[in-house]
Enzyme design. Structure first.
Site, PDB file in Angstrom:
ATOM      1  N   ARG A  71      92.338  62.492  -9.347  1.00  0.00           N
ATOM      2  CA  ARG A  71      93.598  63.203  -9.615  1.00  0.00           C
ATOM      3  C   ARG A  71      93.939  63.121 -11.102  1.00  0.00           C
ATOM      4  O   ARG A  71      95.091  62.940 -11.484  1.00  0.00           O
ATOM      5  CB  ARG A  71      94.747  62.646  -8.762  1.00  0.00           C
ATOM      6  N   SER A  95     101.029  65.510  -0.964  1.00  0.00           N
ATOM      7  CA  SER A  95     100.908  64.048  -1.080  1.00  0.00           C
ATOM      8  C   SER A  95     101.647  63.577  -2.323  1.00  0.00           C
ATOM      9  O   SER A  95     101.336  64.014  -3.434  1.00  0.00           O
ATOM     10  CB  SER A  95      99.435  63.643  -1.157  1.00  0.00           C
ATOM     11  N   GLU A 133     101.967  61.350  -7.708  1.00  0.00           N
ATOM     12  CA  GLU A 133     101.095  62.454  -8.117  1.00  0.00           C
ATOM     13  C   GLU A 133     101.843  63.537  -8.873  1.00  0.00           C
ATOM     14  O   GLU A 133     101.345  64.058  -9.868  1.00  0.00           O
ATOM     15  CB  GLU A 133     100.395  63.055  -6.889  1.00  0.00           C
TER      16      GLU A 133
END
Length: 357
Positions: A164, A253, A353
């Site tokens: 990520r 998420s 995130e």
């Protein structure tokens, strides 16, 4: 270029947070970016690049000039004995690109079906799901330098992909010369991705390592599933676990799955034998952030209009409606409380995130 003043952003972020952009520019071709830099009012202003708004939390109105990426287009650029190369405009929805490739008989993206956001944002986050990440299917990208007005191309190595992560999430180098871009240094706030080229390898091989997919394969009694079958399984699994942003506002998420050493994992297992964990090729162990949050009792809980989704503790949701929406402050207050709980119980710091604006 199309410029809008005091533009509403609620429909431009999947959380559905009410906010406005002081100035919003709809970017539908690279020339629009050149025009922004050349404009005496817009050129000197700070910029914020907005794709599908699926990975942001707005904590107020946005003062920087919002560059809303809407560059269209998708095509098979090249076919070689080893791969199909597909080129996609930054404004194309990621899931639409997955559907298009499968419809053209070009498999390889099926594990990443239904990931929200645009293709232009996919390298920034190095998106991934069910055993496949963007870097596994990446060829190169074109981008525009907001400091010099130049366009440039980066390959996978120059993008610095990680879990990520990429160079697009790190601070830009102080040196504004193009030489820095070629070395793949931090490009946050500087580079605007305009086109992405995906490499779909031949021969195609199914990726079925994740337990959910293997369960579907066994239940269906299919020894060698097709790419279309995997696509359908992934869509079903995601829909059963994750809320549709069109129905319940969310940013997918919310926390990254943390990685620990084998020794740390063994210590946690001694206290929490049921913890969900995955050994990684580099020797580390990835822990399921959703399991950690659920173990702390957060599933279904709320702070103001920000809540933890009942079916998946990794997802924070908007329990408000319309103008009575959740605020970015409520979302971040809930996120902070979850981080504290997980740290106090497991000694692990969860990292969000989404980008907080």
């Amino acid at each position: 270029m199309l410029v809008e003043k005091n533009a509403p952003l609620q429909a431009c972020n999947t959380f559905g947070i009410v906010a406005r952009a002081q100035t919003l520019v709809r970017v539908r071709e690279v020339q629009d970016l050149s025009a922004v830099l050349a404009d005496p009012e817009l050129g000197p202003e700070p910029k914020f690049v907005l794709g599908g708004g699926s990975n942001i939390v707005l904590t107020g109105d946005v003062r920087p000039v919002v560059l809303k990426m809407e560059i269209p287009g998708i095509r098979l650029l090249e076919e070689t004995p080893r791969a199909w190369i597909v080129e996609v405009g930054a404004g194309v929805a990621w899931h639409d690109a997955v559907v298009w490739t499968l419809a053209q008989g070009l498999p390889g993206l099926e594990n990443m079906a239904l990931i929200p956001g645009t293709v232009g944002a996919s390298p920034v986050q190095n998106i991934g799901a069910y055993g496949v990440e963007l870097q596994d299917r990446f060829e190169s990208l074109d981008a525009f330098d907001l400091l010099t007005g130049q366009t440039f191309t980066l390959d996978a190595a120059q993008c610095g992909f990680g879990y990520r992560d990429s160079v697009f999430k790190h601070a830009a180098p102080a040196d504004p010369q193009a030489e820095g871009l070629a070395r793949g240094l931090g490009l946050a706030g500087r580079a605007v991705i305009t086109r992405v080229r995906l490499r779909l390898p031949k021969p195609w091989k199914p990726v079925l390592g994740y337990l959910d997919l293997e369960r579907r394969r066994v239940q269906a009694g299919i020894e060698q599933p097709s790419a279309q079958q995997i696509f359908e399984w992934v869509c079903d699994i995601r829909r059963s676990k994750l809320p549709d942003p069109a129905q319940i506002g969310n940013a997918g998420s919310f926390f990254k799955n943390p990685s620990v050493t084998p020794e740390q994992c063994a210590d946690i297992i001694a206290r929490e034998p049921k913890i969900v964990h995955y050994p990684m090729p580099d020797g580390s162990v990835k822990l399921a952030a959703g399991w950690l949050i659920d173990a702390c009792g957060w599933k279904g809980k709320s702070v103001g209009k920000a809540g933890v989704y009942e079916k998946q503790a990794l997802v924070l949701v908007n329990r408000g409606q319309g103008q009575d929406s959740v605020t970015g402050g409520e979302v971040m207050t809930l996120a902070g409380a979850i981080q504290t709980s997980v740290y106090e119980r497991f000694g692990i710091r969860l990292e969000p995130e989404p980008v907080v604006i």
